[in-house]
Design a protein around this motif. Structure first.
Motif, PDB file in Angstrom:
ATOM      1  N   SER A 109       0.834  -1.211   0.000  1.00  0.00           N
ATOM      2  CA  SER A 109       0.000   0.000   0.000  1.00  0.00           C
ATOM      3  C   SER A 109       0.868   1.261   0.000  1.00  0.00           C
ATOM      4  CB  SER A 109      -0.945   0.004   1.198  1.00  0.00           C
ATOM      5  OG  SER A 109      -0.216  -0.018   2.410  1.00  0.00           O
ATOM      6  N   ASP A 110       2.025   1.214   0.653  1.00  0.00           N
ATOM      7  CA  ASP A 110       2.952   2.353   0.657  1.00  0.00           C
ATOM      8  C   ASP A 110       3.525   2.578  -0.748  1.00  0.00           C
ATOM      9  OD1 ASP A 110       2.634   2.592   3.453  1.00  0.00           O
ATOM     10  OD2 ASP A 110       4.279   1.176   3.811  1.00  0.00           O
ATOM     11  N   ILE A 111       3.833   1.492  -1.433  1.00  0.00           N
ATOM     12  CA  ILE A 111       4.389   1.592  -2.790  1.00  0.00           C
ATOM     13  C   ILE A 111       3.326   2.139  -3.737  1.00  0.00           C
ATOM     14  CG2 ILE A 111       5.447   0.317  -4.692  1.00  0.00           C
ATOM     15  CD1 ILE A 111       6.442  -1.706  -2.512  1.00  0.00           C
ATOM     16  N   ARG A 112       2.084   1.674  -3.588  1.00  0.00           N
ATOM     17  CA  ARG A 112       0.983   2.205  -4.405  1.00  0.00           C
ATOM     18  C   ARG A 112       0.843   3.709  -4.191  1.00  0.00           C
ATOM     19  NH1 ARG A 112      -1.405  -2.869  -3.167  1.00  0.00           N
ATOM     20  NH2 ARG A 112      -1.936  -3.971  -5.091  1.00  0.00           N
ATOM     21  N   LYS A 113       0.891   4.137  -2.940  1.00  0.00           N
ATOM     22  CA  LYS A 113       0.764   5.562  -2.613  1.00  0.00           C
ATOM     23  C   LYS A 113       1.923   6.352  -3.226  1.00  0.00           C
ATOM     24  CE  LYS A 113      -1.862   7.007  -0.009  1.00  0.00           C
ATOM     25  NZ  LYS A 113      -3.220   7.482  -0.238  1.00  0.00           N
ATOM     26  N   LEU A 114       3.133   5.814  -3.160  1.00  0.00           N
ATOM     27  CA  LEU A 114       4.298   6.460  -3.763  1.00  0.00           C
ATOM     28  C   LEU A 114       4.089   6.660  -5.259  1.00  0.00           C
ATOM     29  CD1 LEU A 114       7.301   7.413  -3.769  1.00  0.00           C
ATOM     30  CD2 LEU A 114       7.915   5.004  -4.068  1.00  0.00           C
ATOM     31  N   VAL A 115       3.629   5.626  -5.950  1.00  0.00           N
ATOM     32  CA  VAL A 115       3.408   5.718  -7.401  1.00  0.00           C
ATOM     33  C   VAL A 115       2.292   6.718  -7.701  1.00  0.00           C
ATOM     34  CG1 VAL A 115       2.680   4.435  -9.452  1.00  0.00           C
ATOM     35  CG2 VAL A 115       4.298   3.405  -7.855  1.00  0.00           C
ATOM     36  N   GLN A 116       1.215   6.696  -6.923  1.00  0.00           N
ATOM     37  CA  GLN A 116       0.123   7.655  -7.120  1.00  0.00           C
ATOM     38  C   GLN A 116       0.638   9.083  -6.955  1.00  0.00           C
ATOM     39  OE1 GLN A 116      -2.671   6.419  -4.133  1.00  0.00           O
ATOM     40  NE2 GLN A 116      -3.820   5.113  -5.541  1.00  0.00           N
ATOM     41  N   TRP A 117       1.369   9.332  -5.891  1.00  0.00           N
ATOM     42  CA  TRP A 117       1.904  10.668  -5.651  1.00  0.00           C
ATOM     43  C   TRP A 117       2.841  11.096  -6.778  1.00  0.00           C
ATOM     44  CZ3 TRP A 117       3.410  10.451   0.255  1.00  0.00           C
ATOM     45  CH2 TRP A 117       2.243  10.478   1.022  1.00  0.00           C
ATOM     46  N   TYR A 118       3.731  10.205  -7.185  1.00  0.00           N
ATOM     47  CA  TYR A 118       4.660  10.527  -8.274  1.00  0.00           C
ATOM     48  C   TYR A 118       3.879  10.911  -9.529  1.00  0.00           C
ATOM     49  CZ  TYR A 118       7.805   9.977 -12.173  1.00  0.00           C
ATOM     50  OH  TYR A 118       8.495  10.202 -13.338  1.00  0.00           O
ATOM     51  N   ASN A 119       2.889  10.097  -9.897  1.00  0.00           N
ATOM     52  CA  ASN A 119       2.116  10.372 -11.109  1.00  0.00           C
ATOM     53  C   ASN A 119       1.377  11.705 -11.022  1.00  0.00           C
ATOM     54  OD1 ASN A 119       2.989   8.089 -12.447  1.00  0.00           O
ATOM     55  ND2 ASN A 119       1.194   6.876 -11.927  1.00  0.00           N
ATOM     56  N   ILE A 120       0.812  12.021  -9.869  1.00  0.00           N
ATOM     57  CA  ILE A 120       0.118  13.302  -9.687  1.00  0.00           C
ATOM     58  C   ILE A 120       1.101  14.456  -9.858  1.00  0.00           C
ATOM     59  CG2 ILE A 120      -1.006  14.807  -7.987  1.00  0.00           C
ATOM     60  CD1 ILE A 120      -2.354  12.253  -6.858  1.00  0.00           C
ATOM     61  N   LEU A 121       2.270  14.341  -9.256  1.00  0.00           N
ATOM     62  CA  LEU A 121       3.277  15.402  -9.349  1.00  0.00           C
ATOM     63  C   LEU A 121       3.742  15.599 -10.789  1.00  0.00           C
ATOM     64  CD1 LEU A 121       5.325  14.584  -6.130  1.00  0.00           C
ATOM     65  CD2 LEU A 121       3.806  16.549  -6.492  1.00  0.00           C
ATOM     66  N   VAL A 122       4.008  14.509 -11.499  1.00  0.00           N
ATOM     67  CA  VAL A 122       4.479  14.614 -12.876  1.00  0.00           C
ATOM     68  C   VAL A 122       3.387  15.199 -13.777  1.00  0.00           C
ATOM     69  CG1 VAL A 122       5.162  13.249 -14.898  1.00  0.00           C
ATOM     70  CG2 VAL A 122       6.239  12.841 -12.703  1.00  0.00           C
ATOM     71  N   GLN A 123       2.150  14.767 -13.590  1.00  0.00           N
ATOM     72  CA  GLN A 123       1.050  15.293 -14.399  1.00  0.00           C
ATOM     73  C   GLN A 123       0.829  16.779 -14.172  1.00  0.00           C
ATOM     74  OE1 GLN A 123      -2.010  12.596 -13.194  1.00  0.00           O
ATOM     75  NE2 GLN A 123      -1.363  10.996 -14.628  1.00  0.00           N
ATOM     76  N   ASN A 124       1.217  17.283 -13.011  1.00  0.00           N
ATOM     77  CA  ASN A 124       1.096  18.707 -12.704  1.00  0.00           C
ATOM     78  C   ASN A 124       2.412  19.458 -12.893  1.00  0.00           C
ATOM     79  OD1 ASN A 124      -1.719  19.416 -11.480  1.00  0.00           O
ATOM     80  ND2 ASN A 124      -1.229  17.363 -10.769  1.00  0.00           N
ATOM     81  N   GLN A 125       3.355  18.845 -13.583  1.00  0.00           N
ATOM     82  CA  GLN A 125       4.675  19.413 -13.873  1.00  0.00           C
ATOM     83  C   GLN A 125       5.417  19.897 -12.628  1.00  0.00           C
ATOM     84  OE1 GLN A 125       2.353  21.425 -16.232  1.00  0.00           O
ATOM     85  NE2 GLN A 125       2.408  19.784 -17.737  1.00  0.00           N
ATOM     86  N   ILE A 126       5.258  19.152 -11.550  1.00  0.00           N
ATOM     87  CA  ILE A 126       6.012  19.425 -10.324  1.00  0.00           C
ATOM     88  C   ILE A 126       7.106  18.366 -10.258  1.00  0.00           C
ATOM     89  CG2 ILE A 126       5.922  19.602  -7.809  1.00  0.00           C
ATOM     90  CD1 ILE A 126       2.924  20.283  -8.137  1.00  0.00           C
TER      91      ILE A 126
END
Length: 143
Positions: A109-126
């Motif tokens: 679940s921690d790894i899933r959260k990490l991937v979700q956060w990464y994808n959100i950041l990249v999609q928002n150009q952060i």
């Protein structure tokens, strides 16, 4: 930059800190809507700048893990189906991102959260995951 990106327990996604009130924070969702809402002191709010991942020897700041993933993915979102990914697929992904992560304390679940956060950041150009360096008094001295 990660100091102003927040995760709020019980609310999906990530939020950008807009301003601070007396007893609340005003946050904005990092999605297409960019809705603003208050976040109260009773909610569990954490800055991504304060998050770290467990390893066998020490804790590694989240910004370093995100930077490694960014380099491996060449700035693109992770193409991993988080709903269908097995524990082995998640572990293989994490091993590439942080080879010596603590397999007992970092859960799927921690790894899933990490991937979700990464994808959100990249999609928002952060994607500025460098540590923010504050100048000290001696840094401003001119010779």
């Amino acid at each position: 930059m990660l100091k102003k990106i927040l995760a709020i327990s019980g609310k999906p996604g990530l939020f950008r800190l807009v301003s601070k009130g007396k007893r609340t924070l005003v946050v904005e969702t990092l999605d297409e809507a960019h809705r603003r809402m208050p976040a109260f002191g009773t909610e569990r709010i954490i800055s991504l700048g304060d998050v770290a991942m467990y390893t066998d020897s020490e804790e590694v700041p989240l910004r370093q893990v995100l930077k490694t993933i960014l380099e491996q993915q060449e700035g693109k979102p992770v193409e991993l189906d988080l709903k269908q990914a097995s524990k082995e697929e998640l572990a293989a992904f994490m091993t590439k991102a942080l080879p010596n992560y603590d397999r007992d304390r970092v859960h799927p679940s921690d790894i899933r959260k990490l991937v979700q956060w990464y994808n959100i950041l990249v999609q928002n150009q952060i994607t500025d995951f460098e540590e923010e360096v504050k100048p000290t008094q001696g840094d401003n001295i001119q010779e």
